[in-house]
Design a protein around this motif. Structure first.
Motif, PDB file in Angstrom:
ATOM      1  N   ALA A   1       8.146   0.871  -0.445  1.00 39.19           N
ATOM      2  CA  ALA A   1       7.146  -0.006  -1.033  1.00 39.19           C
ATOM      3  C   ALA A   1       6.186  -0.530   0.020  1.00 39.19           C
ATOM      4  CB  ALA A   1       7.819  -1.186  -1.735  1.00 39.19           C
ATOM      5  N   TRP A   2       4.996  -0.856  -0.448  1.00 45.00           N
ATOM      6  CA  TRP A   2       4.028  -1.602   0.350  1.00 45.00           C
ATOM      7  C   TRP A   2       3.995  -3.036  -0.190  1.00 45.00           C
ATOM      8  CZ3 TRP A   2       1.754  -0.274   4.790  1.00 45.00           C
ATOM      9  CH2 TRP A   2       1.682   1.082   5.117  1.00 45.00           C
ATOM     10  N   TYR A   3       3.943  -3.964   0.739  1.00 44.92           N
ATOM     11  CA  TYR A   3       3.828  -5.380   0.434  1.00 44.92           C
ATOM     12  C   TYR A   3       2.592  -5.915   1.159  1.00 44.92           C
ATOM     13  CZ  TYR A   3       8.839  -4.871  -0.656  1.00 44.92           C
ATOM     14  OH  TYR A   3      10.050  -4.469  -1.176  1.00 44.92           O
TER      15      TYR A   3
ATOM     16  N   GLY B   1      -1.777 -18.013   3.969  1.00 33.42           N
ATOM     17  CA  GLY B   1      -1.287 -19.161   3.225  1.00 33.42           C
ATOM     18  C   GLY B   1      -0.543 -18.835   1.953  1.00 33.42           C
ATOM     19  N   LYS B   2      -0.254 -17.556   1.734  1.00 36.00           N
ATOM     20  CA  LYS B   2       0.433 -17.156   0.501  1.00 36.00           C
ATOM     21  C   LYS B   2       1.713 -16.394   0.813  1.00 36.00           C
ATOM     22  CE  LYS B   2      -3.705 -17.042  -2.359  1.00 36.00           C
ATOM     23  NZ  LYS B   2      -4.479 -16.278  -3.379  1.00 36.00           N
ATOM     24  N   GLN B   3       2.555 -16.252  -0.202  1.00 37.12           N
ATOM     25  CA  GLN B   3       3.802 -15.522  -0.035  1.00 37.12           C
ATOM     26  C   GLN B   3       3.551 -14.017  -0.015  1.00 37.12           C
ATOM     27  OE1 GLN B   3       6.449 -16.857  -3.175  1.00 37.12           O
ATOM     28  NE2 GLN B   3       7.352 -18.385  -1.815  1.00 37.12           N
ATOM     29  N   ARG B   4       4.453 -13.304   0.618  1.00 32.85           N
ATOM     30  CA  ARG B   4       4.380 -11.844   0.631  1.00 32.85           C
ATOM     31  C   ARG B   4       4.628 -11.322  -0.790  1.00 32.85           C
ATOM     32  NH1 ARG B   4       6.262  -9.635   5.925  1.00 32.85           N
ATOM     33  NH2 ARG B   4       7.884 -11.192   5.588  1.00 32.85           N
ATOM     34  N   LYS B   5       3.798 -10.350  -1.210  1.00 29.82           N
ATOM     35  CA  LYS B   5       3.891  -9.830  -2.575  1.00 29.82           C
ATOM     36  C   LYS B   5       3.995  -8.318  -2.566  1.00 29.82           C
ATOM     37  CE  LYS B   5       1.108 -11.575  -5.655  1.00 29.82           C
ATOM     38  NZ  LYS B   5      -0.119 -12.019  -6.351  1.00 29.82           N
ATOM     39  N   LEU B   6       4.645  -7.809  -3.587  1.00 26.56           N
ATOM     40  CA  LEU B   6       4.791  -6.374  -3.756  1.00 26.56           C
ATOM     41  C   LEU B   6       3.465  -5.786  -4.246  1.00 26.56           C
ATOM     42  CD1 LEU B   6       6.973  -4.152  -3.654  1.00 26.56           C
ATOM     43  CD2 LEU B   6       7.471  -4.688  -6.043  1.00 26.56           C
TER      44      LEU B   6
ATOM     45  N   ALA C   1      -5.389  -9.125   3.644  1.00 27.69           N
ATOM     46  CA  ALA C   1      -3.999  -9.512   3.850  1.00 27.69           C
ATOM     47  C   ALA C   1      -3.420  -8.696   4.997  1.00 27.69           C
ATOM     48  CB  ALA C   1      -3.174  -9.259   2.579  1.00 27.69           C
ATOM     49  N   VAL C   2      -2.226  -9.077   5.412  1.00 32.81           N
ATOM     50  CA  VAL C   2      -1.436  -8.226   6.295  1.00 32.81           C
ATOM     51  C   VAL C   2      -0.543  -7.370   5.405  1.00 32.81           C
ATOM     52  CG1 VAL C   2       0.245  -8.121   8.166  1.00 32.81           C
ATOM     53  CG2 VAL C   2      -1.467  -9.954   8.122  1.00 32.81           C
ATOM     54  N   TYR C   3      -0.576  -6.076   5.617  1.00 33.63           N
ATOM     55  CA  TYR C   3       0.171  -5.125   4.787  1.00 33.63           C
ATOM     56  C   TYR C   3       1.409  -4.641   5.540  1.00 33.63           C
ATOM     57  CZ  TYR C   3      -3.570  -4.969   1.375  1.00 33.63           C
ATOM     58  OH  TYR C   3      -4.482  -5.307   0.393  1.00 33.63           O
TER      59      TYR C   3
END
Length: 114
Positions: A35-37, A42-47, A91-93
């Motif tokens: 998976a990539w996240y 300032g936000k949570q890591r997301k799928l 974002a950071v991926y």
């Protein structure tokens, strides 16, 4: 397990494209869904996207129709083709297994801005 190494990020204008790559080690890669996240400031890591060991894909958030996840099991490599990028994709991926079996890597920064 050794953490994956993500690459391919950068600064791109809205509407542009980038292709991210992830190099992973060990036997986990070929046997597991990958998976990539992403994590915006300032936000949570997301799928973002998942690909099974057999190649089936699922997309999340607002990337459907714009991003394509793929994998090369012979090279233990995961890819994310990102088209029609938007500022909200900034974002950071990161890559990992779907079950988050690897330690988190450094990620690769994607910045979409004019």
């Amino acid at each position: 397990q050794v953490q994956p190494v993500e690459s391919g990020g950068g600064l791109v204008q809205p509407g542009g494209s980038l292709r991210l790559s992830c190099a992973a080690s060990g036997s986990l890669f070929s046997r597991n869904a990958m998976a990539w996240y992403r994590q915006a400031p300032g936000k949570q890591r997301k799928l973002v996207a998942i690909i099974t060991s057999g190649g089936s894909t699922t997309y999340f958030d607002s990337v459907k129709g714009r991003f394509t996840i793929s994998r090369d099991n012979d090279k233990n490599a995961l890819y994310l083709q990102m088209n029609n990028l938007k500022p909200e994709d900034t974002a950071v991926y990161y890559c990992n297994t779907r079950e988050i079996s690897y330690p988190w890597g450094q990620g690769t920064q994607v910045t979409v801005s004019s």
